[in-house]
Design a protein around this motif. Structure first.
Motif, PDB file in Angstrom:
ATOM      1  N   SER A 115      15.237  -1.916  14.413  1.00  0.00           N
ATOM      2  CA  SER A 115      14.291  -0.848  14.073  1.00  0.00           C
ATOM      3  C   SER A 115      13.132  -0.701  15.053  1.00  0.00           C
ATOM      4  CB  SER A 115      13.730  -1.071  12.676  1.00  0.00           C
ATOM      5  OG  SER A 115      12.896   0.010  12.321  1.00  0.00           O
ATOM      6  N   ILE A 116      12.869   0.547  15.399  1.00  0.00           N
ATOM      7  CA  ILE A 116      11.711   0.906  16.214  1.00  0.00           C
ATOM      8  C   ILE A 116      10.591   1.464  15.326  1.00  0.00           C
ATOM      9  CG2 ILE A 116      13.075   1.361  18.286  1.00  0.00           C
ATOM     10  CD1 ILE A 116      12.813   4.396  17.586  1.00  0.00           C
ATOM     11  N   LEU A 117      10.847   1.520  14.010  1.00  0.00           N
ATOM     12  CA  LEU A 117       9.870   2.075  13.076  1.00  0.00           C
ATOM     13  C   LEU A 117       8.823   1.030  12.714  1.00  0.00           C
ATOM     14  CD1 LEU A 117      12.362   3.854  10.634  1.00  0.00           C
ATOM     15  CD2 LEU A 117      11.101   4.885  12.537  1.00  0.00           C
ATOM     16  N   SER A 118       7.559   1.406  12.816  1.00  0.00           N
ATOM     17  CA  SER A 118       6.468   0.500  12.501  1.00  0.00           C
ATOM     18  C   SER A 118       5.334   1.305  11.878  1.00  0.00           C
ATOM     19  CB  SER A 118       5.997  -0.189  13.789  1.00  0.00           C
ATOM     20  OG  SER A 118       4.968  -1.104  13.508  1.00  0.00           O
ATOM     21  N   VAL A 119       4.709   0.759  10.838  1.00  0.00           N
ATOM     22  CA  VAL A 119       3.601   1.437  10.172  1.00  0.00           C
ATOM     23  C   VAL A 119       2.504   0.433   9.842  1.00  0.00           C
ATOM     24  CG1 VAL A 119       5.042   3.251   9.167  1.00  0.00           C
ATOM     25  CG2 VAL A 119       4.596   1.181   7.870  1.00  0.00           C
ATOM     26  N   GLU A 120       1.312   0.937   9.652  1.00  0.00           N
ATOM     27  CA  GLU A 120       0.173   0.144   9.216  1.00  0.00           C
ATOM     28  C   GLU A 120      -0.077   0.472   7.747  1.00  0.00           C
ATOM     29  OE1 GLU A 120      -2.765  -2.708   9.789  1.00  0.00           O
ATOM     30  OE2 GLU A 120      -1.381  -2.023  11.342  1.00  0.00           O
ATOM     31  N   ILE A 121       0.063  -0.518   6.875  1.00  0.00           N
ATOM     32  CA  ILE A 121      -0.178  -0.346   5.444  1.00  0.00           C
ATOM     33  C   ILE A 121      -1.622  -0.733   5.147  1.00  0.00           C
ATOM     34  CG2 ILE A 121       0.485  -1.104   3.119  1.00  0.00           C
ATOM     35  CD1 ILE A 121       2.610   0.594   4.494  1.00  0.00           C
ATOM     36  N   LYS A 122      -2.321   0.154   4.431  1.00  0.00           N
ATOM     37  CA  LYS A 122      -3.714  -0.087   4.062  1.00  0.00           C
ATOM     38  C   LYS A 122      -3.799  -0.397   2.574  1.00  0.00           C
ATOM     39  CE  LYS A 122      -5.504   3.042   7.644  1.00  0.00           C
ATOM     40  NZ  LYS A 122      -4.940   2.284   8.654  1.00  0.00           N
ATOM     41  N   GLU A 123      -4.882  -0.995   2.143  1.00  0.00           N
ATOM     42  CA  GLU A 123      -5.067  -1.267   0.716  1.00  0.00           C
ATOM     43  C   GLU A 123      -5.085   0.049  -0.046  1.00  0.00           C
ATOM     44  OE1 GLU A 123      -7.846  -4.215  -0.643  1.00  0.00           O
ATOM     45  OE2 GLU A 123      -7.890  -5.148   1.340  1.00  0.00           O
ATOM     46  N   GLY A 124      -4.610   0.032  -1.287  1.00  0.00           N
ATOM     47  CA  GLY A 124      -4.562   1.248  -2.094  1.00  0.00           C
ATOM     48  C   GLY A 124      -3.218   1.940  -1.969  1.00  0.00           C
ATOM     49  N   LYS A 125      -3.236   3.249  -2.168  1.00  0.00           N
ATOM     50  CA  LYS A 125      -2.005   4.046  -2.139  1.00  0.00           C
ATOM     51  C   LYS A 125      -1.705   4.514  -0.714  1.00  0.00           C
ATOM     52  CE  LYS A 125       0.066   8.120  -4.275  1.00  0.00           C
ATOM     53  NZ  LYS A 125      -0.150   9.226  -5.212  1.00  0.00           N
ATOM     54  N   ASN A 126      -0.461   4.342  -0.298  1.00  0.00           N
ATOM     55  CA  ASN A 126      -0.006   4.757   1.043  1.00  0.00           C
ATOM     56  C   ASN A 126       1.145   5.743   0.912  1.00  0.00           C
ATOM     57  OD1 ASN A 126      -1.124   2.595   3.247  1.00  0.00           O
ATOM     58  ND2 ASN A 126      -0.920   1.686   1.232  1.00  0.00           N
ATOM     59  N   THR A 127       1.149   6.747   1.768  1.00  0.00           N
ATOM     60  CA  THR A 127       2.274   7.671   1.861  1.00  0.00           C
ATOM     61  C   THR A 127       2.854   7.531   3.251  1.00  0.00           C
ATOM     62  OG1 THR A 127       1.257   9.212   0.315  1.00  0.00           O
ATOM     63  CG2 THR A 127       3.013  10.082   1.714  1.00  0.00           C
ATOM     64  N   GLN A 128       4.141   7.171   3.311  1.00  0.00           N
ATOM     65  CA  GLN A 128       4.832   6.986   4.579  1.00  0.00           C
ATOM     66  C   GLN A 128       6.117   7.801   4.550  1.00  0.00           C
ATOM     67  OE1 GLN A 128       3.614   5.338   7.193  1.00  0.00           O
ATOM     68  NE2 GLN A 128       1.834   4.587   6.094  1.00  0.00           N
ATOM     69  N   ASP A 129       6.156   8.867   5.362  1.00  0.00           N
ATOM     70  CA  ASP A 129       7.330   9.723   5.462  1.00  0.00           C
ATOM     71  C   ASP A 129       8.045   9.442   6.782  1.00  0.00           C
ATOM     72  OD1 ASP A 129       6.605  10.995   3.051  1.00  0.00           O
ATOM     73  OD2 ASP A 129       5.338  12.427   4.122  1.00  0.00           O
ATOM     74  N   PHE A 130       9.369   9.502   6.747  1.00  0.00           N
ATOM     75  CA  PHE A 130      10.177   9.221   7.943  1.00  0.00           C
ATOM     76  C   PHE A 130      11.185  10.346   8.164  1.00  0.00           C
ATOM     77  CE2 PHE A 130       8.753   5.212   6.187  1.00  0.00           C
ATOM     78  CZ  PHE A 130       8.174   4.617   7.288  1.00  0.00           C
ATOM     79  N   ASP A 131      11.237  10.831   9.398  1.00  0.00           N
ATOM     80  CA  ASP A 131      12.200  11.868   9.780  1.00  0.00           C
ATOM     81  C   ASP A 131      13.099  11.258  10.858  1.00  0.00           C
ATOM     82  OD1 ASP A 131      13.513  14.268   9.940  1.00  0.00           O
ATOM     83  OD2 ASP A 131      12.002  15.234  11.201  1.00  0.00           O
ATOM     84  N   LEU A 132      14.248  10.763  10.433  1.00  0.00           N
ATOM     85  CA  LEU A 132      15.173  10.072  11.325  1.00  0.00           C
ATOM     86  C   LEU A 132      16.155  11.074  11.917  1.00  0.00           C
ATOM     87  CD1 LEU A 132      16.003   7.096   8.943  1.00  0.00           C
ATOM     88  CD2 LEU A 132      14.024   7.374  10.452  1.00  0.00           C
ATOM     89  N   LYS A 133      16.430  10.946  13.205  1.00  0.00           N
ATOM     90  CA  LYS A 133      17.306  11.893  13.900  1.00  0.00           C
ATOM     91  C   LYS A 133      18.634  11.266  14.249  1.00  0.00           C
ATOM     92  CE  LYS A 133      13.376  14.381  15.657  1.00  0.00           C
ATOM     93  NZ  LYS A 133      13.078  15.081  14.517  1.00  0.00           N
TER      94      LYS A 133
END
Length: 154
Positions: free
Chosen positions: A136-154
């Motif tokens: 995986s090349i996907l990486s995100v920073e998760i913060k405290e509280g509610k997080n929204t992470q959307d991914f558009d894979l090709k």
């Protein structure tokens, strides 16, 4: 050959006690005991599209990818089901706050294959490219509280 005697039940029960004790000891040390690093979890939700369409079903995995301290990274990998392109992870089971590598998988049936016992085993194949899961090349920073992470894979 096992010869029955009056001592056999005692030896077997002693064996099982030692076996259970050994397994518990291994599990305790493998889980880190008191040396586990502290971490915070956070709620994560979002969408996953593949080739422009919502991913019908699959799994998304968040893997902590932070600083290594004493050979450990704080946190634990977590999974969530993707259904109709959406996923949701509640805070109590959430992703580790900080940097996370993200993996998306989707297996589909690929036929059946005969096995040695004469039966048929279902074959499955991964349809998501390795750059989004095993490499995986996907990486995100998760913060405290509610997080929204959307991914558009090709």
């Amino acid at each position: 050959m096992l010869v029955a005697s009056e001592e056999t039940p005692m030896n077997l029960s002693r064996f099982y006690i030692y076996l259970v004790f050994g397994i518990c000891l291994i599990l305790f040390t493998a889980c880190g005991g008191n040396s586990a690093l502290e971490f915070t979890r956070a709620q994560v939700e979002g969408t996953v599209n593949y080739k422009g369409e919502p991913l019908e079903e699959g799994l998304i995995r968040y893997v902590p990818d932070g600083e290594i301290i004493n050979g450990q990274v704080a946190g634990k990998p977590i999974f969530a089901k993707i259904e109709q392109g959406k996923y949701q992870i509640p805070a109590e089971k959430g992703a580790t706050v900080g940097k996370n590598r993200v993996e998306v998988t989707r297996y589909v049936e690929a036929g059946k294959q005969g096995n040695m016992s004469g039966g048929k085993a279902e074959l499955v194949k991964q349809i998501i490219p390795p750059k989004y899961n095993s490499h995986s090349i996907l990486s995100v920073e998760i913060k405290e509280g509610k997080n929204t992470q959307d991914f558009d894979l090709k």
